[in-house]
Design a protein around this motif. Sequence first.
Motif, PDB file in Angstrom:
ATOM      1  N   LEU A  40     -16.581 -14.493  24.615  1.00 11.79           N
ATOM      2  CA  LEU A  40     -17.788 -13.678  24.584  1.00 11.79           C
ATOM      3  C   LEU A  40     -18.955 -14.519  25.101  1.00 11.79           C
ATOM      4  N   PRO A  41     -18.998 -14.772  26.418  1.00 10.74           N
ATOM      5  CA  PRO A  41     -20.040 -15.642  26.982  1.00 10.74           C
ATOM      6  C   PRO A  41     -21.417 -14.985  26.997  1.00 10.74           C
ATOM      7  N   THR A  49     -21.041 -10.090  36.273  1.00 12.83           N
ATOM      8  CA  THR A  49     -21.082  -9.101  35.189  1.00 12.83           C
ATOM      9  C   THR A  49     -20.052  -9.365  34.100  1.00 12.83           C
ATOM     10  N   PHE A  50     -19.315 -10.461  34.194  1.00  9.84           N
ATOM     11  CA  PHE A  50     -18.280 -10.780  33.208  1.00  9.84           C
ATOM     12  C   PHE A  50     -18.811 -10.754  31.768  1.00  9.84           C
ATOM     13  N   GLN A  97     -18.839  -8.146  26.437  1.00  4.75           N
ATOM     14  CA  GLN A  97     -19.617  -7.620  25.322  1.00  4.75           C
ATOM     15  C   GLN A  97     -19.211  -6.173  25.025  1.00  4.75           C
ATOM     16  N   THR A  98     -19.031  -5.386  26.074  1.00  4.30           N
ATOM     17  CA  THR A  98     -18.615  -3.993  25.900  1.00  4.30           C
ATOM     18  C   THR A  98     -17.231  -3.918  25.283  1.00  4.30           C
ATOM     19  N   ILE A  99     -16.304  -4.723  25.784  1.00  6.34           N
ATOM     20  CA  ILE A  99     -14.917  -4.669  25.338  1.00  6.34           C
ATOM     21  C   ILE A  99     -14.765  -5.173  23.902  1.00  6.34           C
ATOM     22  N   VAL A 100     -15.383  -6.310  23.595  1.00  2.22           N
ATOM     23  CA  VAL A 100     -15.186  -6.940  22.292  1.00  2.22           C
ATOM     24  C   VAL A 100     -15.998  -6.258  21.199  1.00  2.22           C
ATOM     25  N   TYR A 149      -4.848  -8.629  28.166  1.00  2.76           N
ATOM     26  CA  TYR A 149      -5.862  -9.674  27.962  1.00  2.76           C
ATOM     27  C   TYR A 149      -7.242  -9.185  28.373  1.00  2.76           C
ATOM     28  N   ALA A 150      -7.329  -8.580  29.546  1.00  4.77           N
ATOM     29  CA  ALA A 150      -8.632  -8.183  30.093  1.00  4.77           C
ATOM     30  C   ALA A 150      -9.325  -7.154  29.205  1.00  4.77           C
ATOM     31  N   LEU A 151      -8.546  -6.247  28.598  1.00  7.85           N
ATOM     32  CA  LEU A 151      -9.122  -5.170  27.789  1.00  7.85           C
ATOM     33  C   LEU A 151      -9.028  -5.452  26.299  1.00  7.85           C
ATOM     34  N   HIS A 152      -8.578  -6.646  25.944  1.00 12.63           N
ATOM     35  CA  HIS A 152      -8.526  -7.083  24.537  1.00 12.63           C
ATOM     36  C   HIS A 152      -7.668  -6.119  23.705  1.00 12.63           C
TER      37      HIS A 152
END
Length: 509
Positions: A249-250, A289-290, A295-298, A468-471
């Motif tokens: 979560l950068p 935009t990473f 932030q949206t995903i987590v 992984y990408a979408l948690h």
Amino acid sequence: MAAATPQQPLVLRVVETDRARKLKLSSRPASVDALINIIKEQLDIDLDFSLLYEDPDFNGKLTSLADIEELPQKAVVHISLSQDSSSIASTDVLSDVSSPERLTRWPPGPFPVPTFAFDVELKLRDGNAEYERNNIHVKLTRDLKHDILEKLASTIYGFKAYPSDKEFAMVAEALVAKHPCLKEAGSETGWNGWKYSIKFKMGNYRNKMRRAGCQEVTVNAGKRSRSNPDNEPSHSNIKRPKRAEVNFLPNFPQGKDPSSLEQLRQTIVEEVKKTETNLPLIRKMMETTFPLRRQTIVMSCPPVNELMDLWPALKIESELYAEFQRITNQNLPNTFYAELDRHLPRLMTLFRQKASKTGKTADVLAEILKIHDEQEMHDIHTKRTTVLHALPVYLREDVSGVFRTCTDESDEPELDGVAVALLTVISDHNTSPVHYQPVKISVVSESDAVVSLPRFGDAFLVLFGLIYALHLSYPKALTNTFEFTQKILLGLESGKLSPRLQTLKNELM
């Protein structure tokens, strides 16, 4: 380093963002700029870039290529895109592209104990000498211990915010190994007390980073306390990496905020819709935009179909792999296929040994291997397909809910309620458990086909990267198969294994 003579041919492996190509030159170019022009022309690259090369003087570490004579006769060069390249994007859109906060994963070997402040190093040097001569421990003052713990916590945070108990033990063990004067008298290990001190200090350091606004730990603030008695308990719903995510979560890049990144996200959506997409531009914008995406995903956890509408570039195979590398700092296809191919012979042997016995598992494996042996071509793709179908069977897992099959003539298959799956589309009604020449293989997530690929191995890898990408959680029915991929093949968080995986790992060794 002795440079090759100009008349000798130059053989290069040119590594781009998502592929590598071989380039043979009859002679060494006159300059680095001349080499760049040749690469642009022969590999059809319409971008401004500089070159890095794997320097043999520094064990293959990347070094900027400033002098053409420094380049070995047989070399690996990496293309580094220029920030101000007009063919990538305008400077007002991508003027401040920042890298993820962490660039390295937790070290697999001994923990690299940092160099402390000069006065601390001086005391430890003298203490180590005295310990070696007379077995006398250093006098550990409060200030000395504070300085050691503060530096260790900072170094640990550079790898991860929430280390495991085993990782804390690794740090403590490495500390007393490098500075034996810090060993604890009377302790069985000599470092157990240090482990708990480091763990406590790490909690304080996270509070320090939380106050500084670090998103990775701020997300877990606001738990129940005396001043907030109605909030969640302090240890409930903690959002932290669970599968060796390095950049979980950068923070937003410097000079960027949710509004500016949202505008960039909308630009990505429009770019993906184009007939001829600008992949380098998409790669740059996805990099920027990473943090917004994470932030949206987590934190928001929207449905997968909504996420894929917000970030359609994740349907591009190369961009999904790039996202995996942003999260883990690991090249997914290169590492996966290198390790899978290394273990293929041994895995096939284990499967054949099991198939020769009796029982349901043996019968299914025997059927898969019989179909494999009947194939006219036994190339690497055939072997990968066989092993990836046989692996969950060997681990006694039910593949029916995840590995699905339908014909291209049938109506849309029933996928309601399917969290994740690989749907193999075939041209006939063959009921075989494995198909080597399908029409296509669709990666399904939350009942929707996300992307289709021609090979089972690639589809499996995309599904793994998408998780992984979408948690997402691993499919419960194939937990061991996906953990084998993560922990044994990719070496991500290779801590405690289930008994079946531990047995398989031992058999592979």
